[in-house]
Design an enzyme around this catalytic site. Structure first.
Site, PDB file in Angstrom:
ATOM      1  N   ASP A 151      96.757  97.382  23.832  1.00 25.78           N
ATOM      2  CA  ASP A 151      96.249  98.389  25.092  1.00 25.78           C
ATOM      3  C   ASP A 151      96.976  98.127  26.172  1.00 25.78           C
ATOM      4  OD1 ASP A 151      93.732  99.812  24.771  1.00 25.78           O
ATOM      5  OD2 ASP A 151      92.627  97.982  24.000  1.00 25.78           O
ATOM      6  N   HIS A 170      88.593  93.077  10.583  1.00 26.86           N
ATOM      7  CA  HIS A 170      87.905  93.079   9.360  1.00 26.86           C
ATOM      8  C   HIS A 170      87.534  91.848   8.480  1.00 26.86           C
ATOM      9  CE1 HIS A 170      88.735  94.539   4.867  1.00 26.86           C
ATOM     10  NE2 HIS A 170      88.525  95.313   5.396  1.00 26.86           N
ATOM     11  N   ARG A 184      79.485  95.371  23.314  1.00 21.95           N
ATOM     12  CA  ARG A 184      80.919  95.458  24.173  1.00 21.95           C
ATOM     13  C   ARG A 184      80.718  96.906  24.873  1.00 21.95           C
ATOM     14  NH1 ARG A 184      87.545  96.129  22.050  1.00 21.95           N
ATOM     15  NH2 ARG A 184      86.648  97.726  21.361  1.00 21.95           N
ATOM     16  N   LYS A 235      76.792  94.400   7.365  1.00 21.56           N
ATOM     17  CA  LYS A 235      77.335  93.306   6.452  1.00 21.56           C
ATOM     18  C   LYS A 235      78.585  92.405   7.065  1.00 21.56           C
ATOM     19  CE  LYS A 235      80.811  94.795   2.375  1.00 21.56           C
ATOM     20  NZ  LYS A 235      80.750  95.175   1.288  1.00 21.56           N
ATOM     21  N   ASP A 295     102.056  58.616  25.760  1.00 19.12           N
ATOM     22  CA  ASP A 295     100.784  58.341  27.081  1.00 19.12           C
ATOM     23  C   ASP A 295     100.480  59.098  26.737  1.00 19.12           C
ATOM     24  OD1 ASP A 295     103.136  60.132  27.542  1.00 19.12           O
ATOM     25  OD2 ASP A 295     103.506  59.677  29.339  1.00 19.12           O
TER      26      ASP A 295
HETATM   27  N1  COA Z   1      82.516  94.747  10.028  1.00 16.96           N
HETATM   28  C1  COA Z   1      82.133  94.719   9.038  1.00 16.96           C
HETATM   29  N2  COA Z   1      82.232  95.126   7.984  1.00 16.96           N
HETATM   30  C2  COA Z   1      83.266  96.120   7.106  1.00 16.96           C
HETATM   31  C3  COA Z   1      84.044  96.007   8.659  1.00 16.96           C
HETATM   32  C4  COA Z   1      84.004  95.167   9.760  1.00 16.96           C
HETATM   33  N3  COA Z   1      84.948  95.331  10.942  1.00 16.96           N
HETATM   34  N4  COA Z   1      85.879  96.477   8.135  1.00 16.96           N
HETATM   35  C5  COA Z   1      85.079  96.909   7.132  1.00 16.96           C
HETATM   36  N5  COA Z   1      83.777  96.329   6.464  1.00 16.96           N
HETATM   37  C6  COA Z   1      83.290  96.714   5.055  1.00 16.96           C
HETATM   38  C7  COA Z   1      83.804  98.186   4.676  1.00 16.96           C
HETATM   39  O1  COA Z   1      82.274  98.774   5.012  1.00 16.96           O
HETATM   40  C8  COA Z   1      83.651  97.881   2.930  1.00 16.96           C
HETATM   41  O2  COA Z   1      82.781  97.893   2.526  1.00 16.96           O
HETATM   42  P1  COA Z   1      81.637  98.462   1.760  1.00 16.96           P
HETATM   43  O3  COA Z   1      82.585  99.456   0.904  1.00 16.96           O
HETATM   44  O4  COA Z   1      80.288  97.753   1.265  1.00 16.96           O
HETATM   45  O5  COA Z   1      81.397  99.974   2.855  1.00 16.96           O
HETATM   46  C9  COA Z   1      84.524  96.746   3.030  1.00 16.96           C
HETATM   47  O6  COA Z   1      84.079  95.988   4.034  1.00 16.96           O
HETATM   48  C10 COA Z   1      85.843  96.665   2.940  1.00 16.96           C
HETATM   49  O7  COA Z   1      86.483  97.336   3.994  1.00 16.96           O
HETATM   50  P2  COA Z   1      87.819  98.045   4.066  1.00 16.96           P
HETATM   51  O8  COA Z   1      87.317  99.605   2.703  1.00 16.96           O
HETATM   52  O9  COA Z   1      88.982  97.225   3.268  1.00 16.96           O
HETATM   53  O10 COA Z   1      88.059  99.117   4.709  1.00 16.96           O
HETATM   54  P3  COA Z   1      87.838  99.626   5.123  1.00 16.96           P
HETATM   55  O11 COA Z   1      88.231 101.243   5.166  1.00 16.96           O
HETATM   56  O12 COA Z   1      86.028 100.345   5.023  1.00 16.96           O
HETATM   57  O13 COA Z   1      87.225 100.240   6.672  1.00 16.96           O
HETATM   58  C11 COA Z   1      88.539  99.740   9.226  1.00 16.96           C
HETATM   59  C12 COA Z   1      88.809  99.237   8.252  1.00 16.96           C
HETATM   60  C13 COA Z   1      89.867  99.209   9.809  1.00 16.96           C
HETATM   61  C14 COA Z   1      87.685 101.118   9.525  1.00 16.96           C
HETATM   62  C15 COA Z   1      87.032  99.028   9.719  1.00 16.96           C
HETATM   63  O14 COA Z   1      87.561  97.447   8.758  1.00 16.96           O
HETATM   64  C16 COA Z   1      86.652  98.629  10.788  1.00 16.96           C
HETATM   65  O15 COA Z   1      85.731  99.864  12.080  1.00 16.96           O
HETATM   66  N6  COA Z   1      87.663  98.104  11.772  1.00 16.96           N
HETATM   67  C17 COA Z   1      86.635  97.835  13.472  1.00 16.96           C
HETATM   68  C18 COA Z   1      87.115  98.344  14.122  1.00 16.96           C
HETATM   69  C19 COA Z   1      86.999  98.199  15.132  1.00 16.96           C
HETATM   70  O16 COA Z   1      85.364  98.383  15.856  1.00 16.96           O
HETATM   71  N7  COA Z   1      87.451  98.692  16.297  1.00 16.96           N
HETATM   72  C20 COA Z   1      87.595  98.254  17.618  1.00 16.96           C
HETATM   73  C21 COA Z   1      87.844  97.095  18.359  1.00 16.96           C
HETATM   74  S1  COA Z   1      89.427  97.026  18.319  1.00 16.96           S
HETATM   75 MG    MG Z   2      90.613  97.611  23.139  1.00 22.38          MG
END
Ligand code: COA
Ligand code: MG
Length: 289
Positions: A155, A222, A66, A20, A269
């Site tokens: 962090d 997100h 990462r 995605k 300047d």
């Molecule tokens: N990358 C790719 N796709 C993402 C995504 C991301 N970071 N975050 C959400 N999506 C996708 C979801 O899978 C969903 O698609 P789907 O219905 O086909 O599954 C769509 O985008 C909408 O997401 P939503 O329902 O609003 O959020 P969620 O509850 O699925 O996820 C989080 C919320 C915070 C868990 C998610 O955004 C996430 O995993 N973020 C990254 C976290 C991370 O990597 N943290 C470490 C670095 S600080």
């Molecule tokens: Mg961190």
């Protein structure tokens, strides 16, 4: 250097989210094996990240992996499983010394040599997110494999016992110091995450302020944050036109032998010319003329 207005994290054990992530036009996608992955899913994340790097078409998006911090006990397996799939770069979180950067850089160089890839072609970005990292920042930032410093606001706050607020004064000083060190070494400065991902006004505000501080991009977690963040780090048409007019006026006055001059009631300047050139450079990096 690859443009990194947005650096989108994706949990490395979630193939669905990784696929995605490729569809949002993010400048940079970072497959995470660190804090986005549960402790009992680290091995799964390694396998999934290695396969995704190998199999998926990232298009114009940069592909980063990462790993876990040096000293976590996971870092060696993380980096050794990701490198054979040739990521564009490695993100090393929570660095606290130059030796840790050297450790990762040596691993990367070994992979480059073993595979016949150009030395230094796999880049590194490091997470500056603890008090100790701030003390060693000058040494850390000097490493030649680095492209950027990533400021970890949450962090960092946790590392010093600060309370994160919407105003972000508690991280203001270190956030600015990260920008200062990045620029002193010609690196990108990637701003902190806005964890409140449903509040798009907040991410827009925070990104705009980060850009004012000199940050070149921002971490996003997100998909909804990608657009607003990339926009905040791309000069708009008005800003570009203004910068171009300023630079042209400056060049004309230079020919007439005048260093400082007035334009629209403002004294122009060298520093203002430099700022205008920064705007034009950011526009160019973002693919705008
Ligand atoms: N990358 C790719 N796709 C993402 C995504 C991301 N970071 N975050 C959400 N999506 C996708 C979801 O899978 C969903 O698609 P789907 O219905 O086909 O599954 C769509 O985008 C909408 O997401 P939503 O329902 O609003 O959020 P969620 O509850 O699925 O996820 C989080 C919320 C915070 C868990 C998610 O955004 C996430 O995993 N973020 C990254 C976290 C991370 O990597 N943290 C470490 C670095 S600080
Ligand atoms: Mg961190």
């Amino acid at each position: 250097m690859h443009s990194r207005r947005s650096l989108l994290y994706v949990p490395g054990d979630d193939r669905h989210k990784i696929e995605k992530a490729l569809t949002f036009g993010a400048d940079c996608i970072c497959l995470d094996m660190e804090d986005g992955v549960a402790q009992n899913r680290k091995a799964e994340a390694r396998r999934t990240v290695a396969a995704a790097l190998r199999e998926l078409a990232f298009g114009a998006s940069e592909k980063l992996a990462r790993i876990n911090p040096v000293g976590s006990g996971w870092e060696k397996e993380d980096i050794e499983s990701a490198l054979p799939s040739r990521p564009d770069g490695i993100v090393l979180p929570k660095v606290e010394s130059l030796e840790q950067v050297q450790w990762a850089s040596e691993k990367i160089e070994a992979a480059e040599l073993a595979n016949g890839w150009p030395v230094n072609s796999i880049r590194m970005l490091v997470g500056i997110e603890t008090a100790k990292a701030m003390l060693a920042l000058k040494e850390i930032a000097s490493h030649p494999r680095l492209d950027g410093l990533i400021f970890g606001g949450e962090d960092y706050a946790a590392s010093v016992g600060a309370v994160r607020t919407a105003e972000a004064w508690e991280v203001f000083t270190v956030r600015s110091l990260v920008v200062m060190h990045a620029k002193a070494f010609g690196l990108q400065a990637i701003d902190m995450v806005t964890v409140d991902y449903r509040d798009l006004d907040r991410v827009r505000r925070e990104a705009a302020f980060g850009a004012q501080l000199g940050c070149t991009g921002k971490q996003v977690i997100h998909p909804a944050q990608v657009g607003p963040v990339q926009e905040a780090f791309t000069p708009d048409d008005e800003a570009i036109a203004k910068a171009r007019r300023l630079v042209e006026a400056f060049e004309a006055h230079q020919k007439e032998g005048r260093g400082a001059f007035g334009l629209d009631g403002q004294m122009i300047d060298m520093p203002l010319v430099k700022s205008a050139q920064n705007v034009l450079e950011r526009a160019k990096a973002a693919g705008k003329r």
